[in-house]
Motif scaffolding. Structure first.
Motif, short mmCIF file in Angstrom:
data_model
loop_
_atom_site.label_atom_id
_atom_site.label_comp_id
_atom_site.label_asym_id
_atom_site.label_seq_id
_atom_site.Cartn_x
_atom_site.Cartn_y
_atom_site.Cartn_z
N GLN A 61 1.44 5.59 -8.89
CA GLN A 61 1.10 5.91 -7.48
C GLN A 61 2.17 6.83 -6.93
N LYS A 65 2.12 1.92 -1.05
CA LYS A 65 2.61 1.28 0.19
C LYS A 65 2.75 -0.22 0.01
N ARG A 67 3.92 -3.99 2.29
CA ARG A 67 3.71 -4.56 3.63
C ARG A 67 4.66 -3.89 4.61
N GLY A 138 4.12 -8.17 -5.11
CA GLY A 138 3.65 -8.41 -3.75
C GLY A 138 2.20 -7.96 -3.60
N ILE A 139 1.65 -8.31 -2.47
CA ILE A 139 0.22 -8.03 -2.22
C ILE A 139 0.07 -7.44 -0.82
N LEU A 140 -0.72 -6.38 -0.74
CA LEU A 140 -1.02 -5.77 0.56
C LEU A 140 -2.53 -5.89 0.77
C1 BTN Z 1 4.63 -5.88 -0.61
O1 BTN Z 1 5.22 -6.78 -1.23
O2 BTN Z 1 5.16 -5.27 0.32
C2 BTN Z 1 3.23 -5.53 -1.05
C3 BTN Z 1 3.22 -4.52 -2.16
C4 BTN Z 1 1.83 -4.10 -2.56
C5 BTN Z 1 1.84 -2.95 -3.52
C6 BTN Z 1 0.48 -2.69 -4.12
S1 BTN Z 1 0.55 -1.64 -5.51
C7 BTN Z 1 -1.18 -1.50 -5.54
C8 BTN Z 1 -1.63 -1.37 -4.09
N1 BTN Z 1 -1.54 0.01 -3.67
C9 BTN Z 1 -0.62 0.18 -2.73
O3 BTN Z 1 -0.32 1.28 -2.19
N2 BTN Z 1 -0.03 -0.98 -2.42
C10 BTN Z 1 -0.57 -2.07 -3.20
#
Ligand code: BTN
Length: 266
Positions: A61, A65, A67, A138-140
């Motif tokens: 990527q 991005k 959180r 992490g998860i967004l």
């Molecule tokens: C965090 O911990 O801040 C969340 C991170 C999430 C990253 C993933 S990578 C795949 C998807 N595409 C993005 O731009 N962000 C999420």
């Protein structure tokens, strides 16, 4: 650890599709892009084009991005980067979407890699490290039109010098158990999709079992925490529990309970 096993190469989309097939009834396409801006961004575009219930995966990527609008960066082919998209279908309790995804992703990773994985509220994948933690994923979660995008980023094969901060780590640095990225991705896709179909469709979302699983894996509950809010304010107290909508309840020394829906817990 056998270093050669973790060597980098492009993902095989065919392998992921074949491995995910048996568990993914009803899931649309699994889109693979060798490079993209962000899988969440790409997922939004595909929703705009009319796609429903699908996954976008990539090897790199250039505008990932995290959180709170942070940058999410990883060297090419070093990570698990996926956006799972599901129809909301009027899911009850959307505040729990983040926590639900974290619970399922944690379970899949634990079953694949067999080491202690905890969840730092709301959805950071961490390992305990003394009084603190190291983060490896992490998860967004984002709602777009009538679908939810679960954007999942997991540090897979980074060495320490490739990680953005000292409190970050990767699966390679944590586990003795090697698994190809394709196997992990296929398992994530099928398990999330199957669980989404059964749980989101029911009137009880999340189920009591999911709430228990999240609480049992929590690295936050019953601890003294400092929460940095998006407005710069910091709240210090004991993490007392979760509100019904997934918000974190923090009790300060004066006995006041703060209901936190967004922030950084330390
Ligand atoms: C965090 O911990 O801040 C969340 C991170 C999430 C990253 C993933 S990578 C795949 C998807 N595409 C993005 O731009 N962000 C999420």
């Amino acid at each position: 650890m056998n270093q050669a096993e973790w060597e980098r190469s492009p993902l095989s989309q065919k392998l992921i599709v074949d491995l995910a097939k048996k568990g993914s009834a009803g899931l649309g396409e699994i889109v693979y892009l060798s490079e993209t801006s962000s899988t969440n961004q790409r997922a939004k575009k595909l929703i705009d084009e009319g796609k429903t219930s699908f996954a976008v995966i990539t090897d790199f990527q250039n505008a990932g991005k995290g959180r709170l609008d942070r940058i999410w960066q990883a060297p090419k082919e070093s990570s698990i980067l996926i956006s799972m998209v599901e129809k909301l279908n009027g899911v009850s309790n959307p505040g729990w979407l983040n926590l639900w995804a974290a619970t399922i992703v944690r379970r899949v990773l634990f079953e694949n890699f067999l080491f202690e994985i905890k969840l730092k509220w709301p959805n950071d994948l961490v390992v305990p490290n003394g009084n603190s933690f190291l983060k490896f994923g992490g998860i967004l979660s984002q709602i777009h039109k009538d679908q939810v995008i679960f954007g999942i980023g997991i540090n897979y094969s980074q060495d320490q010098n490739e990680l953005p901060i000292v409190t970050a780590t990767s699966l390679k640095l944590l586990t003795v158990q090697y698994r190809p990225r394709e196997e992990v991705l296929a398992d994530l896709i099928s398990t999330m999709h199957l669980n989404w179909q059964s749980e989101a469709a029911s009137s009880e979302f999340p189920t009591a079992a999911t709430v228990r699983e999240y609480q049992a894996a929590s690295h936050t509950m019953a601890k003294k925490v400092s929460v940095s809010l998006p407005n710069g304010k910091v709240i210090t107290g004991i993490a007392e529990g979760l509100a019904a909508n997934g918000a974190l309840l923090v009790k300060t020394q004066s006995g006041e309970i703060h209901t936190i829906t967004a922030g950084d817990v330390n």
